[in-house]
Scaffold this active site. Structure first.
Site, mmCIF file in Angstrom:
data_model
loop_
_atom_site.group_PDB
_atom_site.id
_atom_site.type_symbol
_atom_site.label_atom_id
_atom_site.label_comp_id
_atom_site.label_asym_id
_atom_site.label_seq_id
_atom_site.Cartn_x
_atom_site.Cartn_y
_atom_site.Cartn_z
ATOM 1 N N GLU A 153 0.564 -1.472 -0.215
ATOM 2 C CA GLU A 153 0.049 0.403 0.179
ATOM 3 C C GLU A 153 0.399 0.860 0.110
ATOM 4 O OE1 GLU A 153 -0.958 3.182 1.098
ATOM 5 O OE2 GLU A 153 -1.864 3.054 2.916
ATOM 6 N N CYS B 158 -2.971 8.347 4.965
ATOM 7 C CA CYS B 158 -2.519 7.593 3.370
ATOM 8 C C CYS B 158 -3.927 8.085 3.098
ATOM 9 C CB CYS B 158 -1.942 6.279 3.478
ATOM 10 S SG CYS B 158 -3.653 5.220 4.379
#
Length: 539
Positions: free
Chosen positions: A300, A334
């Protein structure tokens, strides 16, 4: 991070009718719980400066190198000293994992799952300590850190239940033949975890690998290693056997790279920057001498997340959602909003409300109860964000720049208006409390602008127009789309989390496909139309 209030009488975990109900957060409006949280801060403050050692084959390891993890709200304060392993010690950890793998893979799934449930109970027991530790080590205010503990608990319980669901496999028998489809663990997993969710993300990645039957090495980000050390303590206390799990803090560029390339590592799970993630992909793709498998990389790698506000939006709701998504944990999620794309008819009204709402945020040390925006993680991040603010002042018009304390790695919320699509602050991930407000003429232009980045992690839409909601649902290129709510705060099982394009690769964390990445499927077919019987041994 999760949200919501904690009810002490509420069952911490339920799995009923196919639904997963996670651990509730602490309700700090409750005076008793608020006092407990403040007491935990003082208790942890008394423990600052301790030394934490790597753990290999169940034993703490002395190291030649160490790292001082500091409080970003007060960099002169050492939170803890972390021993950093050498390549020789990394090799020792991998050898121990290889030795332990056969026994661990044959450990009944129920036993492995119950270890995760025990870890969840220990996380709950130490909730306030862990929340306080996050306030000191990574500058995360209590309410944000508390939700992260809930998420870590949820990962343990959810993946335990998921592995029990997968364990029976599938049987498909026909006349004269049996066919069984089942799963086996891959081998050794290297977990490389980030600092911004220093408990929830390493917990999720690590316990998913472990419950699937893999031996697992946890290499945390250096600046959040104290929290990772506490997680390691919990996993070992929960019953993870020696060799099966190792806590291996180290320099990522040297020893970390050595483990990524190692021939006996089967799976690498990474959360962090695009630059490092792409390097891991490249290194993992090289077949090493003696390597008998292709490595699987689960990564990720961030986002440049946008929220669209159309002319039918409830602006009170939109402003609150954008402020929380952009400036919660100083924009260091994020999933954080870094671009808000507003249609012309409501642009000026929305911008005015956004600025005034942002002014109300308190900037200060994470340990202060009133703090909404704490420090950024370190001096490097602070300098990088300041450089982007300077670029923004050259590219767009500054709408708001809030003051911040001089000591510590603080940056107050910054808003730019009338930002052009080609501006650096509109295209590049900043990972800080900097928001670009962009004006568009119609919804189609808004959607095209939202999709114009290389990332596809989270996105949002505030609208009361059904056709706009339908179009965004079909065309907004993000892994997690949130409509009429903030774009941070994914909850395990309810909102499995993860993106695509350059935001990463792999199945969504906290979802029904996640464990499959740590498993190899096998099909066993047997012809049962025997011609007679073989004699029994000894007859």
């Amino acid at each position: 991070m999760k949200g919501g209030g904690r009810r002490e009488t509420e069952t911490r975990f339920l799995a009923k009718n196919g639904f997963f109900i996670g651990a509730p957060d602490t309700d700090y409006a409750n005076e008793k719980l608020r006092t407990t949280g403040q007491t935990a801060l003082e208790t942890v403050r008394q423990q600052l400066g301790k030394t934490y050692y790597p753990i290999i084959n169940g034993q703490p390891q002395n190291t030649a190198q160490s790292f001082n993890s500091v409080n970003p709200s007060n960099p002169g304060e050492i939170v803890g000293t972390i021993g950093l392993i050498s390549e020789e010690q990394a090799e020792k950890a991998i050898i121990a994992a290889k030795t332990a793998f056969k026994s661990w893979r044959n450990t009944p799934v129920l036993q492995r799952a119950n270890i995760l449930r025990q870890a969840a109970d220990l996380l709950e027991k130490r909730r306030h300590e862990l929340t306080a530790c996050m306030a000191f080590e990574v500058g995360k205010p209590l309410r944000e850190g508390d939700g992260e503990v809930s998420e870590a608990i949820d990962f343990c319980r959810y993946y335990a239940a998921e592995m029990e669901r997968l364990e029976p496999g599938t049987n498909y028998d026909v006349a004269g033949e049996t066919n069984r489809y089942h799963y086996q663990p891959r081998g050794i997993t290297l977990v490389i975890s980030p600092w911004n969710f220093p408990l929830a993300i390493p917990t999720g990645m690590t316990v998913a690998s472990l419950v699937a039957g893999n031996c697992t090495l946890l290499k945390p980000a250096e600046v959040s290693s104290v929290i990772a050390a506490k997680l390691a303590e919990i996993l070992i206390e929960a019953g993870i056997p020696p060799g099966v799990f190792a806590f291996v803090p180290c320099k990522g560029s040297t020893v970390g790279s050595y483990m990524v390339k190692h021939k006996d590592v089967n799976t690498i799970v990474f959360t962090g920057s695009q630059e490092v993630g792409c390097r891991i992909f490249a290194d993992a793709a090289v077949l090493q001498p003696g390597q008998k498998h292709l490595k699987r990389v689960i990564a990720e790698m961030g986002g440049k997340n946008g929220i669209i506000v159309d002319e039918s939006a409830d602006l009170d709701q939109a402003v609150a959602g954008v402020v929380h998504s952009a400036f919660g944990y100083s924009g260091q999620k994020c999933s954080a909003c870094s671009r808000v794309i507003v249609l012309e008819p409501v642009y000026e009204n929305f911008l005015h409300r956004l600025i005034e709402a942002t002014r109300s945020l308190n900037v200060g040390p994470a340990t202060e109860p009133s703090t909404k925006v704490g420090p950024v993680i370190d001096a490097t991040a602070q300098e990088r964000i300041r450089e982007y603010i300077a670029k923004g002042k050259a590219e767009a018009e500054l709408a708001l720049e809030m003051a911040s304390p001089d000591n510590g790695y603080f940056i107050g919320p910054v808003i730019f208006k009338d930002v052009k699509p080609e501006a650096a602050i509109a295209r590049e991930e900043i990972f800080g409390p900097v928001l670009a407000v962009m004006r568009v003429q119609n919804f189609q232009e808004a959607l095209e602008l939202a999709n114009s980045t290389d990332f596809a992690l989270t996105g949002g839409l505030y609208s009361r127009t059904p056709s706009h909601i339908d179009q965004a649902t079909a065309e907004f290129e993000v892994g997690n789309l949130y409509i009429n709510r903030g774009i941070t705060g994914a909850i395990v099982s309810r909102q499995p989390f993860g993106g695509f394009k350059l935001s990463g690769v792999g199945s969504k964390a906290g979802g029904p496909d996640y464990l499959l990445q740590f498993l190899e499927p096998r099909t066993i077919t047997e012809n049962i139309q025997r011609q007679g019987f073989a004699p029994i041994d000894g007859e």
